[in-house]
Design a protein around this motif. Structure first.
Motif, PDB file in Angstrom:
ATOM      1  N   UNK A  65       0.816  -1.214   0.000  1.00 28.26           N
ATOM      2  CA  UNK A  65       0.000   0.000   0.000  1.00 28.26           C
ATOM      3  C   UNK A  65       0.849   1.263   0.000  1.00 28.26           C
ATOM      4  N   UNK A  66       2.077   1.158   0.476  1.00 30.29           N
ATOM      5  CA  UNK A  66       2.967   2.316   0.536  1.00 30.29           C
ATOM      6  C   UNK A  66       3.641   2.605  -0.802  1.00 30.29           C
ATOM      7  N   UNK A  67       3.479   1.726  -1.785  1.00 30.75           N
ATOM      8  CA  UNK A  67       4.163   1.880  -3.076  1.00 30.75           C
ATOM      9  C   UNK A  67       3.856   3.222  -3.735  1.00 30.75           C
ATOM     10  N   UNK A  68       2.578   3.568  -3.894  1.00 31.78           N
ATOM     11  CA  UNK A  68       2.204   4.785  -4.620  1.00 31.78           C
ATOM     12  C   UNK A  68       2.618   6.064  -3.894  1.00 31.78           C
ATOM     13  N   UNK A  69       2.394   6.166  -2.562  1.00 29.72           N
ATOM     14  CA  UNK A  69       2.885   7.385  -1.902  1.00 29.72           C
ATOM     15  C   UNK A  69       4.405   7.519  -1.985  1.00 29.72           C
ATOM     16  N   UNK A  70       5.122   6.428  -1.839  1.00 29.88           N
ATOM     17  CA  UNK A  70       6.584   6.495  -1.933  1.00 29.88           C
ATOM     18  C   UNK A  70       7.034   6.848  -3.342  1.00 29.88           C
ATOM     19  N   UNK A  71       6.381   6.293  -4.346  1.00 29.83           N
ATOM     20  CA  UNK A  71       6.721   6.615  -5.730  1.00 29.83           C
ATOM     21  C   UNK A  71       6.495   8.108  -6.007  1.00 29.83           C
ATOM     22  N   UNK A  72       5.397   8.639  -5.493  1.00 29.71           N
ATOM     23  CA  UNK A  72       5.121  10.065  -5.694  1.00 29.71           C
ATOM     24  C   UNK A  72       6.153  10.927  -4.972  1.00 29.71           C
ATOM     25  N   UNK A  73       6.567  10.543  -3.775  1.00 27.41           N
ATOM     26  CA  UNK A  73       7.582  11.337  -3.074  1.00 27.41           C
ATOM     27  C   UNK A  73       8.915  11.302  -3.818  1.00 27.41           C
ATOM     28  N   UNK A  74       9.245  10.184  -4.420  1.00 24.90           N
ATOM     29  CA  UNK A  74      10.470  10.107  -5.230  1.00 24.90           C
ATOM     30  C   UNK A  74      10.355  11.044  -6.431  1.00 24.90           C
ATOM     31  N   UNK A  75       9.197  11.025  -7.094  1.00 24.44           N
ATOM     32  CA  UNK A  75       8.992  11.912  -8.252  1.00 24.44           C
ATOM     33  C   UNK A  75       9.088  13.382  -7.848  1.00 24.44           C
ATOM     34  N   UNK A  76       8.515  13.736  -6.709  1.00 26.07           N
ATOM     35  CA  UNK A  76       8.590  15.111  -6.222  1.00 26.07           C
ATOM     36  C   UNK A  76      10.044  15.483  -5.941  1.00 26.07           C
ATOM     37  N   UNK A  77      10.777  14.591  -5.287  1.00 26.37           N
ATOM     38  CA  UNK A  77      12.181  14.863  -4.958  1.00 26.37           C
ATOM     39  C   UNK A  77      13.037  15.028  -6.209  1.00 26.37           C
ATOM     40  N   UNK A  78      12.792  14.197  -7.202  1.00 26.79           N
ATOM     41  CA  UNK A  78      13.542  14.307  -8.461  1.00 26.79           C
ATOM     42  C   UNK A  78      13.232  15.649  -9.130  1.00 26.79           C
ATOM     43  N   UNK A  79      11.954  16.019  -9.167  1.00 28.77           N
ATOM     44  CA  UNK A  79      11.575  17.298  -9.779  1.00 28.77           C
ATOM     45  C   UNK A  79      12.174  18.470  -9.000  1.00 28.77           C
ATOM     46  N   UNK A  80      12.203  18.373  -7.683  1.00 26.27           N
ATOM     47  CA  UNK A  80      12.769  19.450  -6.859  1.00 26.27           C
ATOM     48  C   UNK A  80      14.270  19.591  -7.042  1.00 26.27           C
ATOM     49  N   UNK A  81      14.919  18.525  -7.437  1.00 28.06           N
ATOM     50  CA  UNK A  81      16.360  18.562  -7.624  1.00 28.06           C
ATOM     51  C   UNK A  81      16.786  19.051  -8.993  1.00 28.06           C
ATOM     52  N   UNK A  82      15.849  19.371  -9.845  1.00 26.38           N
ATOM     53  CA  UNK A  82      16.160  19.877 -11.186  1.00 26.38           C
ATOM     54  C   UNK A  82      16.167  21.394 -11.176  1.00 26.38           C
ATOM     55  N   UNK A  83      17.108  21.955 -11.896  1.00 26.80           N
ATOM     56  CA  UNK A  83      17.196  23.416 -11.956  1.00 26.80           C
ATOM     57  C   UNK A  83      16.046  24.022 -12.730  1.00 26.80           C
ATOM     58  N   UNK A  84      15.592  23.330 -13.749  1.00 28.38           N
ATOM     59  CA  UNK A  84      14.518  23.845 -14.583  1.00 28.38           C
ATOM     60  C   UNK A  84      13.456  22.761 -14.730  1.00 28.38           C
ATOM     61  N   UNK A  85      12.210  23.150 -14.551  1.00 27.08           N
ATOM     62  CA  UNK A  85      11.099  22.214 -14.694  1.00 27.08           C
ATOM     63  C   UNK A  85      10.197  22.734 -15.803  1.00 27.08           C
ATOM     64  N   UNK A  86       9.827  21.870 -16.718  1.00 25.15           N
ATOM     65  CA  UNK A  86       8.948  22.269 -17.818  1.00 25.15           C
ATOM     66  C   UNK A  86       7.530  22.455 -17.275  1.00 25.15           C
ATOM     67  N   UNK A  87       7.012  23.660 -17.399  1.00 24.23           N
ATOM     68  CA  UNK A  87       5.648  23.962 -16.975  1.00 24.23           C
ATOM     69  C   UNK A  87       4.993  24.850 -18.013  1.00 24.23           C
ATOM     70  N   UNK A  88       3.667  24.847 -18.059  1.00 23.94           N
ATOM     71  CA  UNK A  88       2.986  25.765 -18.969  1.00 23.94           C
ATOM     72  C   UNK A  88       3.242  27.208 -18.526  1.00 23.94           C
ATOM     73  N   UNK A  89       3.119  28.129 -19.437  1.00 20.64           N
ATOM     74  CA  UNK A  89       3.384  29.533 -19.140  1.00 20.64           C
ATOM     75  C   UNK A  89       2.231  30.229 -18.437  1.00 20.64           C
TER      76      UNK A  89
END
Length: 141
Positions: free
Chosen positions: A11-35
């Motif tokens: 049951x912890x798989x999805x919350x942990x996967x999302x936290x990893x994705x958030x951490x990876x995105x936070x560690x990037x200097x630039x994130x692609x987002x709509x304007x």
């Protein structure tokens, strides 16, 4: 009453996967987002609301709801701190507030709206059969 740790490790798989994705995105200097103006805050609100929903589903009762809100809010704070080490990124109190607000709304909806909670807890295969009971019936043609 179950606490957050009472369900299976699976049951912890999805919350942990999302936290990893958030951490990876936070560690990037630039994130692609709509304007779009202030899309950043909406993204924080929605992503951390999803995370809170995934976490609160691991337990039952008020204690689990408060614990989910606390855990996700603290994770939002840690995420902002993590961003302070990433070139081109900054720590914003407004981001953490959006994280916490999204988590609070998600936990409140899950804890206080039984129909919403029941919808989330119904297995996907069962939803399809209930919504369209004749869909799997053999045709008489």
């Amino acid at each position: 009453m179950r606490s957050l740790g009472s369900k299976s490790n699976r049951s912890w798989f999805w919350p942990l996967l999302l936290t990893v994705a958030i951490s990876v995105a936070s560690g990037r200097s630039k994130i692609a987002t709509p304007g779009l103006f202030q899309f950043d805050k909406a993204a924080h609100f929605l992503v951390f609301g999803l995370l809170a929903t995934l976490v609160v589903r691991l337990g039952e009762g008020r204690r689990a709801a408060w614990l989910a809100l606390l855990v996700v809010s603290l994770y939002g704070m840690a995420d902002e701190w993590h961003q302070s080490f990433t070139p081109g990124r900054s720590v914003e109190l407004a981001d953490w507030m959006a994280d916490t607000a999204g988590a609070a709304l998600a936990v409140m909806l899950y804890a206080c709206w039984p129909r919403y909670r029941a919808q989330l807890e119904t297995p996907l295969g069962r939803k399809a059969r209930v919504e369209n009971p004749g869909a799997n019936a053999p045709s008489s043609v």
